[in-house]
Design a protein around this motif. Structure first.
Motif, PDB file in Angstrom:
ATOM      1  N   GLN A 170       1.201  -1.542  -0.210  1.00  0.00           N
ATOM      2  CA  GLN A 170      -0.255   0.354  -0.239  1.00  0.00           C
ATOM      3  C   GLN A 170       0.809   1.086   0.023  1.00  0.00           C
ATOM      4  O   GLN A 170       1.136   1.994  -0.406  1.00  0.00           O
ATOM      5  CB  GLN A 170      -0.316  -0.392   1.122  1.00  0.00           C
ATOM      6  CG  GLN A 170      -1.613  -0.662   0.982  1.00  0.00           C
ATOM      7  CD  GLN A 170      -2.349  -0.652   2.852  1.00  0.00           C
ATOM      8  OE1 GLN A 170      -2.899  -0.580   3.219  1.00  0.00           O
ATOM      9  NE2 GLN A 170      -4.404  -0.860   2.137  1.00  0.00           N
ATOM     10  N   ALA A 171       2.214   1.488   0.648  1.00  0.00           N
ATOM     11  CA  ALA A 171       2.929   2.296   1.159  1.00  0.00           C
ATOM     12  C   ALA A 171       3.322   1.981  -0.219  1.00  0.00           C
ATOM     13  O   ALA A 171       3.368   3.551  -0.860  1.00  0.00           O
ATOM     14  CB  ALA A 171       3.773   2.240   1.716  1.00  0.00           C
ATOM     15  N   MET A 172       3.840   2.203  -1.521  1.00  0.00           N
ATOM     16  CA  MET A 172       4.401   1.777  -2.213  1.00  0.00           C
ATOM     17  C   MET A 172       3.561   2.183  -3.667  1.00  0.00           C
ATOM     18  O   MET A 172       4.079   3.134  -3.954  1.00  0.00           O
ATOM     19  CB  MET A 172       5.678   0.615  -2.899  1.00  0.00           C
ATOM     20  CG  MET A 172       6.761   0.304  -2.179  1.00  0.00           C
ATOM     21  SD  MET A 172       7.299  -1.919  -2.309  1.00  0.00           S
ATOM     22  CE  MET A 172       8.906  -1.989  -1.935  1.00  0.00           C
ATOM     23  N   ASN A 173       2.412   1.781  -3.656  1.00  0.00           N
ATOM     24  CA  ASN A 173       1.537   2.484  -4.255  1.00  0.00           C
ATOM     25  C   ASN A 173       1.178   3.416  -4.160  1.00  0.00           C
ATOM     26  O   ASN A 173       1.272   4.352  -4.738  1.00  0.00           O
ATOM     27  CB  ASN A 173       0.066   1.065  -4.348  1.00  0.00           C
ATOM     28  CG  ASN A 173       0.425   0.154  -5.100  1.00  0.00           C
ATOM     29  OD1 ASN A 173       1.178  -0.475  -6.294  1.00  0.00           O
ATOM     30  ND2 ASN A 173      -0.593  -1.020  -4.475  1.00  0.00           N
ATOM     31  N   GLN A 174       0.751   4.470  -2.793  1.00  0.00           N
ATOM     32  CA  GLN A 174       0.584   5.624  -2.733  1.00  0.00           C
ATOM     33  C   GLN A 174       1.530   6.352  -2.781  1.00  0.00           C
ATOM     34  O   GLN A 174       1.077   7.430  -2.981  1.00  0.00           O
ATOM     35  CB  GLN A 174       0.182   5.702  -0.525  1.00  0.00           C
ATOM     36  CG  GLN A 174      -0.291   6.527  -0.769  1.00  0.00           C
ATOM     37  CD  GLN A 174      -0.401   6.960   1.003  1.00  0.00           C
ATOM     38  OE1 GLN A 174      -0.547   5.942   1.553  1.00  0.00           O
ATOM     39  NE2 GLN A 174      -1.059   8.091   1.378  1.00  0.00           N
ATOM     40  N   HIS A 175       2.587   5.964  -2.775  1.00  0.00           N
ATOM     41  CA  HIS A 175       4.025   7.192  -2.375  1.00  0.00           C
ATOM     42  C   HIS A 175       4.352   7.464  -3.547  1.00  0.00           C
ATOM     43  O   HIS A 175       5.518   7.984  -4.293  1.00  0.00           O
ATOM     44  CB  HIS A 175       4.957   6.922  -1.791  1.00  0.00           C
ATOM     45  CG  HIS A 175       4.259   7.640  -0.691  1.00  0.00           C
ATOM     46  ND1 HIS A 175       3.624   8.541   0.307  1.00  0.00           N
ATOM     47  CD2 HIS A 175       3.449   6.692   0.900  1.00  0.00           C
ATOM     48  CE1 HIS A 175       3.719   8.829   1.033  1.00  0.00           C
ATOM     49  NE2 HIS A 175       3.181   7.482   1.332  1.00  0.00           N
ATOM     50  N   GLY A 176       3.964   5.799  -5.060  1.00  0.00           N
ATOM     51  CA  GLY A 176       4.653   5.614  -6.113  1.00  0.00           C
ATOM     52  C   GLY A 176       6.282   5.478  -6.145  1.00  0.00           C
ATOM     53  O   GLY A 176       6.900   5.807  -6.546  1.00  0.00           O
ATOM     54  N   VAL A 177       6.869   4.383  -4.959  1.00  0.00           N
ATOM     55  CA  VAL A 177       8.008   3.972  -5.058  1.00  0.00           C
ATOM     56  C   VAL A 177       7.675   2.664  -4.868  1.00  0.00           C
ATOM     57  O   VAL A 177       7.710   2.111  -4.299  1.00  0.00           O
ATOM     58  CB  VAL A 177       8.343   4.721  -3.074  1.00  0.00           C
ATOM     59  CG1 VAL A 177       8.723   6.415  -3.752  1.00  0.00           C
ATOM     60  CG2 VAL A 177       7.675   4.104  -2.734  1.00  0.00           C
ATOM     61  N   ARG A 178       9.856   2.291  -5.207  1.00  0.00           N
ATOM     62  CA  ARG A 178       9.915   1.031  -5.202  1.00  0.00           C
ATOM     63  C   ARG A 178      10.519   0.614  -3.972  1.00  0.00           C
ATOM     64  O   ARG A 178      11.085  -0.832  -3.368  1.00  0.00           O
ATOM     65  CB  ARG A 178      10.876   0.626  -6.970  1.00  0.00           C
ATOM     66  CG  ARG A 178      10.024   0.887  -8.031  1.00  0.00           C
ATOM     67  CD  ARG A 178      10.697   0.823  -9.075  1.00  0.00           C
ATOM     68  NE  ARG A 178      10.128   1.209  -9.735  1.00  0.00           N
ATOM     69  CZ  ARG A 178      10.617   1.301 -11.178  1.00  0.00           C
ATOM     70  NH1 ARG A 178      11.789   0.181 -11.586  1.00  0.00           N
ATOM     71  NH2 ARG A 178       9.648   1.275 -12.518  1.00  0.00           N
ATOM     72  N   ARG A 179      11.520   1.355  -2.467  1.00  0.00           N
ATOM     73  CA  ARG A 179      11.923   1.258  -1.617  1.00  0.00           C
ATOM     74  C   ARG A 179      11.401   2.259  -0.470  1.00  0.00           C
ATOM     75  O   ARG A 179      10.391   3.001  -0.864  1.00  0.00           O
ATOM     76  CB  ARG A 179      13.163   1.582  -2.534  1.00  0.00           C
ATOM     77  CG  ARG A 179      14.206   0.689  -3.224  1.00  0.00           C
ATOM     78  CD  ARG A 179      15.196   0.782  -3.476  1.00  0.00           C
ATOM     79  NE  ARG A 179      15.969   0.421  -4.637  1.00  0.00           N
ATOM     80  CZ  ARG A 179      15.811   0.349  -5.874  1.00  0.00           C
ATOM     81  NH1 ARG A 179      15.105   1.372  -6.152  1.00  0.00           N
ATOM     82  NH2 ARG A 179      16.547  -0.150  -5.925  1.00  0.00           N
TER      83      ARG A 179
END
Length: 167
Positions: free
Chosen positions: A93-102
């Motif tokens: 969810q955090a990766m999706n929300q912020h558009g990050v891979r790490r």
């Protein structure tokens, strides 16, 4: 499973004032795609993250000279932190929300514990899916190995009678 069990505990760090070349050499030598950048005056404080993708998109693709900038110029300073007690679902969810891979994984006191990459999550999820597919395979094998039907009225003994119901 908590993220504290999945994250990489050894994080490669480099001063934000270091050269782009030094960053690229560290990534190549250690076979990693990201470095945590530290405050030049406080090496225990992470102030950014730079990825191999950042170098390609913000340096090479824009025809900028690596000699004119330190590595901090190509870093992301908005660090996404997730507690080590969070779940894989929360990490996704955090990766999706912020558009990050790490994600940076933190201890309860807020200190940095480790780094979790999308690759780490994919390996974990692939292992889980492999276990599920094995369970399905075992179930199919068990079903196909049965030589008698699951219900055979001729094998019934005592206590059970068939009754005919009329409409």
């Amino acid at each position: 499973m908590q993220l504290s069990e999945l994250c990489q505990r050894e994080i490669l760090t480099l001063s934000a004032e270091a050269s782009v070349r030094k960053a690229a050499e560290l990534m190549r030598t250690h076979h990693v795609g990201a470095l945590a950048l530290t405050d030049p005056e406080d090496p225990t404080r992470v102030v950014g993250v730079v990825t191999d993708r950042d170098l390609v998109i913000h340096l090479l693709a824009q025809d900028r000279s690596p000699l004119e900038h330190n590595i901090g110029a190509f870093s992301t300073v908005h660090l996404i932190r997730v507690p080590g007690t969070a779940t894989v679902h929360e990490a996704v969810q955090a990766m999706n929300q912020h558009g990050v891979r790490r994600l940076f994984i933190t201890e309860p006191n807020g200190r940095l514990m480790g780094l979790l990459s999308i690759d780490d999550l994919l390996v974990t999820l692939a292992d889980e899916l492999s276990g599920l597919s094995q369970a399905l395979r075992i179930g199919v094998d068990l079903e196909s190995s049965r030589t008698s039907p699951m219900f055979n009225p001729n094998e019934m003994t005592g206590g059970m009678y068939l009754a005919q119901h009329e409409p």
